[in-house]
Write a protein that holds these residues in place. Structure first.
Motif, PDB file in Angstrom:
ATOM      1  N   GLY A 189     -14.512  41.703  56.096  1.00 20.64           N
ATOM      2  CA  GLY A 189     -13.639  40.799  55.904  1.00 20.64           C
ATOM      3  C   GLY A 189     -15.003  39.283  57.220  1.00 20.64           C
ATOM      4  O   GLY A 189     -14.260  39.888  57.927  1.00 20.64           O
ATOM      5  N   ARG A 190     -14.571  38.692  56.134  1.00 14.64           N
ATOM      6  CA  ARG A 190     -14.967  37.194  57.211  1.00 14.64           C
ATOM      7  C   ARG A 190     -14.406  36.491  56.524  1.00 14.64           C
ATOM      8  O   ARG A 190     -14.222  35.826  55.667  1.00 14.64           O
ATOM      9  CB  ARG A 190     -16.917  36.802  56.990  1.00 14.64           C
ATOM     10  N   THR A 191     -14.181  34.870  58.206  1.00 12.21           N
ATOM     11  CA  THR A 191     -13.534  33.721  57.168  1.00 12.21           C
ATOM     12  C   THR A 191     -14.328  33.141  57.052  1.00 12.21           C
ATOM     13  O   THR A 191     -15.150  32.376  58.139  1.00 12.21           O
ATOM     14  CB  THR A 191     -12.132  33.695  57.949  1.00 12.21           C
ATOM     15  N   PHE A 192     -14.355  32.050  56.325  1.00 10.56           N
ATOM     16  CA  PHE A 192     -15.486  30.566  55.621  1.00 10.56           C
ATOM     17  C   PHE A 192     -14.408  29.474  56.074  1.00 10.56           C
ATOM     18  O   PHE A 192     -13.980  29.691  55.295  1.00 10.56           O
ATOM     19  CB  PHE A 192     -16.207  30.594  55.425  1.00 10.56           C
ATOM     20  N   ASP A 193     -13.894  28.971  57.159  1.00  9.79           N
ATOM     21  CA  ASP A 193     -14.214  27.585  56.982  1.00  9.79           C
ATOM     22  C   ASP A 193     -14.181  26.738  56.001  1.00  9.79           C
ATOM     23  O   ASP A 193     -15.123  25.525  56.321  1.00  9.79           O
ATOM     24  CB  ASP A 193     -13.005  27.263  58.159  1.00  9.79           C
ATOM     25  N   ARG A 194     -13.081  25.936  55.220  1.00 12.43           N
ATOM     26  CA  ARG A 194     -14.390  24.915  54.627  1.00 12.43           C
ATOM     27  C   ARG A 194     -13.082  24.083  54.106  1.00 12.43           C
ATOM     28  O   ARG A 194     -11.754  23.491  54.256  1.00 12.43           O
ATOM     29  CB  ARG A 194     -14.720  25.760  52.613  1.00 12.43           C
ATOM     30  N   PHE A 195     -13.136  22.906  53.135  1.00 11.98           N
ATOM     31  CA  PHE A 195     -12.287  21.855  52.721  1.00 11.98           C
ATOM     32  C   PHE A 195     -12.764  21.951  51.024  1.00 11.98           C
ATOM     33  O   PHE A 195     -14.503  22.258  50.649  1.00 11.98           O
ATOM     34  CB  PHE A 195     -12.956  20.710  52.291  1.00 11.98           C
ATOM     35  N   ALA A 227       5.707  25.617  50.738  1.00 16.12           N
ATOM     36  CA  ALA A 227       5.149  26.766  50.519  1.00 16.12           C
ATOM     37  C   ALA A 227       4.286  27.394  50.380  1.00 16.12           C
ATOM     38  O   ALA A 227       3.522  28.336  50.217  1.00 16.12           O
ATOM     39  CB  ALA A 227       6.442  26.961  49.409  1.00 16.12           C
ATOM     40  N   ALA A 228       3.146  25.893  49.527  1.00 17.50           N
ATOM     41  CA  ALA A 228       1.943  26.279  48.981  1.00 17.50           C
ATOM     42  C   ALA A 228       1.441  26.870  50.451  1.00 17.50           C
ATOM     43  O   ALA A 228       0.350  28.320  50.190  1.00 17.50           O
ATOM     44  CB  ALA A 228       1.730  25.978  48.671  1.00 17.50           C
ATOM     45  N   PRO A 229       1.322  26.379  51.207  1.00 17.10           N
ATOM     46  CA  PRO A 229       0.188  26.257  53.055  1.00 17.10           C
ATOM     47  C   PRO A 229       0.285  27.958  52.626  1.00 17.10           C
ATOM     48  O   PRO A 229      -0.138  28.617  53.538  1.00 17.10           O
ATOM     49  CB  PRO A 229       0.143  25.479  53.729  1.00 17.10           C
ATOM     50  N   LEU A 230       1.913  28.207  53.426  1.00 20.73           N
ATOM     51  CA  LEU A 230       2.678  29.645  53.534  1.00 20.73           C
ATOM     52  C   LEU A 230       2.269  30.694  53.076  1.00 20.73           C
ATOM     53  O   LEU A 230       1.735  31.517  53.192  1.00 20.73           O
ATOM     54  CB  LEU A 230       4.271  29.343  53.800  1.00 20.73           C
ATOM     55  N   PHE A 231       2.502  30.689  51.473  1.00 24.96           N
ATOM     56  CA  PHE A 231       1.896  31.297  50.717  1.00 24.96           C
ATOM     57  C   PHE A 231       0.567  31.616  50.510  1.00 24.96           C
ATOM     58  O   PHE A 231      -0.001  33.552  51.364  1.00 24.96           O
ATOM     59  CB  PHE A 231       2.278  31.303  49.162  1.00 24.96           C
ATOM     60  N   TYR A 250      -9.066  23.752  53.885  1.00 24.28           N
ATOM     61  CA  TYR A 250      -7.579  23.430  54.306  1.00 24.28           C
ATOM     62  C   TYR A 250      -7.923  21.750  53.964  1.00 24.28           C
ATOM     63  O   TYR A 250      -8.744  21.628  52.951  1.00 24.28           O
ATOM     64  CB  TYR A 250      -8.557  22.598  55.731  1.00 24.28           C
ATOM     65  N   SER A 251      -6.357  21.177  54.202  1.00 23.13           N
ATOM     66  CA  SER A 251      -5.964  19.780  53.548  1.00 23.13           C
ATOM     67  C   SER A 251      -6.808  18.644  54.342  1.00 23.13           C
ATOM     68  O   SER A 251      -6.307  19.190  55.901  1.00 23.13           O
ATOM     69  CB  SER A 251      -4.325  20.000  53.388  1.00 23.13           C
ATOM     70  N   LYS A 258      -3.208  23.607  58.197  1.00 24.32           N
ATOM     71  CA  LYS A 258      -2.730  23.529  56.755  1.00 24.32           C
ATOM     72  C   LYS A 258      -3.599  23.867  55.193  1.00 24.32           C
ATOM     73  O   LYS A 258      -4.172  23.232  55.247  1.00 24.32           O
ATOM     74  CB  LYS A 258      -2.268  22.597  55.975  1.00 24.32           C
ATOM     75  N   LEU A 259      -3.278  25.223  54.722  1.00 24.95           N
ATOM     76  CA  LEU A 259      -4.312  25.593  53.858  1.00 24.95           C
ATOM     77  C   LEU A 259      -3.842  25.171  52.983  1.00 24.95           C
ATOM     78  O   LEU A 259      -2.725  24.482  52.282  1.00 24.95           O
ATOM     79  CB  LEU A 259      -4.386  27.159  53.662  1.00 24.95           C
ATOM     80  N   GLU A 260      -4.263  24.940  51.580  1.00 23.26           N
ATOM     81  CA  GLU A 260      -4.753  23.982  50.684  1.00 23.26           C
ATOM     82  C   GLU A 260      -4.968  24.776  49.255  1.00 23.26           C
ATOM     83  O   GLU A 260      -4.614  24.298  48.591  1.00 23.26           O
ATOM     84  CB  GLU A 260      -5.352  22.199  50.489  1.00 23.26           C
TER      85      GLU A 260
END
Length: 364
Positions: A189-195, A227-231, A250-251, A258-260
């Motif tokens: 898998g690969r990760t793509f960072d976005r908003f 809680a949501a970002p941790l999940f 992210y937020s 912080k993942l959104e």
């Protein structure tokens, strides 16, 4: 040539944030060594966004999965279109994106649109253009100061809420959810960072159309966005280890940590979080699953802090509202400058070049 329309994903690669212009343009390829980026250079108002839309729609018609990257300052315009399946992207490389080629003519190719703007035609408007662009930048900086204050208050809420969370329970729920929805894939898998959401001139606004395009959507309702970002972090790690490509969104108020939201195209799954059920709940098809943060929260332990938490939320909301107002003013100033630049632009020349670029990319 494929005879069915491809999948469209809408994201931002940048956001107005408490730390200024937060950008993921430098990592838009997700680490793909075969990726080629076509960097557009041109004046404001010369037609870059229209060119990007034409390219994206042509690739969709070809049957490809295409990311339409919206402009951070004007979500109705585009900053890029990306097509991971063809290892290519077309990007507006002008400031503030600052796309500087690392491997010119190899990993990046420059597309010159500056030549379609006549300096003599816009010279009479120089003073007004520079004033409008400077005003837009000033307003964006002021907006950022309000966002910084709002983020500080929300961090205080997270500091209060985090000790009241049952993290082992959250971990177990993430593992059980992933087991049901994410069977392992035989690939890396690969990760793509976005908003996926952004502070627009009309206020905080998610790109609901992206989530609405998925068959399975999990809506995480979390009043304090703790809680949501941790999940989401745990789900992202599990999905990546299972071989899925992960779009980690992210937020804008905490753009690097912080993942959104989480988008998993190969699983036809999108996980989105909101403080309350509103924009997403109205836009998404039903049925979809809800996860409530209170199932992981010791509400009795949180009760003594209720006034502090409520004050912080209300104050942050007002600060964000003012930041949005300033963003709207900045956008209008920039549009005025664009309109003046457009007076000196050869749009027929830009359109012709766009046609050649579309032909080249769809022939791959």
């Amino acid at each position: 040539m494929m005879d069915h329309k491809g999948k469209r994903l809408d994201f931002f690669l940048a956001a107005n944030s408490p730390v200024g212009f937060a950008s993921y343009f430098g990592a838009l390829d997700g680490g793909d060594p075969a990726f080629t980026t076509y960097i557009l250079g041109g004046c404001p108002g010369c037609g870059k966004s229209t060119l990007l839309r034409r390219v994206g729609e042509a690739l969709l018609d070809r049957g490809e999965t295409v990311e339409f990257i919206h402009c951070a300052s004007d979500p109705g315009s585009y900053d890029a279109v990306l097509c991971p399946g063809l290892h290519l992207g077309v990007v507006d490389g002008t400031p503030p994106h600052g796309m500087v080629p690392r491997y010119p003519a190899l990993a990046e190719q420059f597309v010159d649109l500056y030549r379609f703007t006549d300096p003599a035609a816009i010279a009479p408007h120089r003073e007004e253009i520079t004033a409008r662009l400077d005003e837009s930048a000033r307003l964006q900086r002021r907006s950022g100061r309000f966002l910084s204050a709002a983020a500080s208050l929300l961090r205080d809420n997270s500091a209060v809420v985090t000790p009241c969370l049952d993290l082992p329970k959250l971990e177990r729920y993430a593992l059980s959810t992933a087991k049901r929805l994410l069977p392992p894939l035989d690939k890396k898998g690969r990760t793509f960072d976005r908003f996926l959401s952004h502070l627009t001139p009309s206020g905080p606004q998610p790109l609901c159309e992206t989530a609405a395009g998925f068959g399975r959507v999990i809506l995480l309702e979390d009043s304090y966005q703790t809680a949501a970002p941790l999940f989401l972090e745990r789900m992202a790690k599990i999905a990546l280890a299972a071989g899925y490509d992960v779009y980690a969104c992210y937020s804008p108020l905490s753009p690097y940590d912080k993942l959104e939201h989480l988008v998993l195209p190969e699983a036809d799954l999108c996980l989105v979080s909101e403080p309350r059920q509103n924009a997403y709940a109205q836009a998404l098809p039903t049925p979809f699953r809800h996860v409530y943060s209170r199932r992981f929260t010791d509400l009795d332990a949180l009760y003594p802090y209720r006034n502090r938490l409520s004050f912080n939320k209300k104050a942050a909301k007002e600060l964000v509202r003012e930041a949005a107002r300033l963003c709207a003013e900045a956008q209008e100033a920039h549009r005025q400058a664009e309109a003046l630049y457009a007076l000196g632009t050869d749009r027929a020349g830009v359109d012709a070049l766009a046609g050649l670029l579309v032909e080249k990319l769809t022939a791959r």
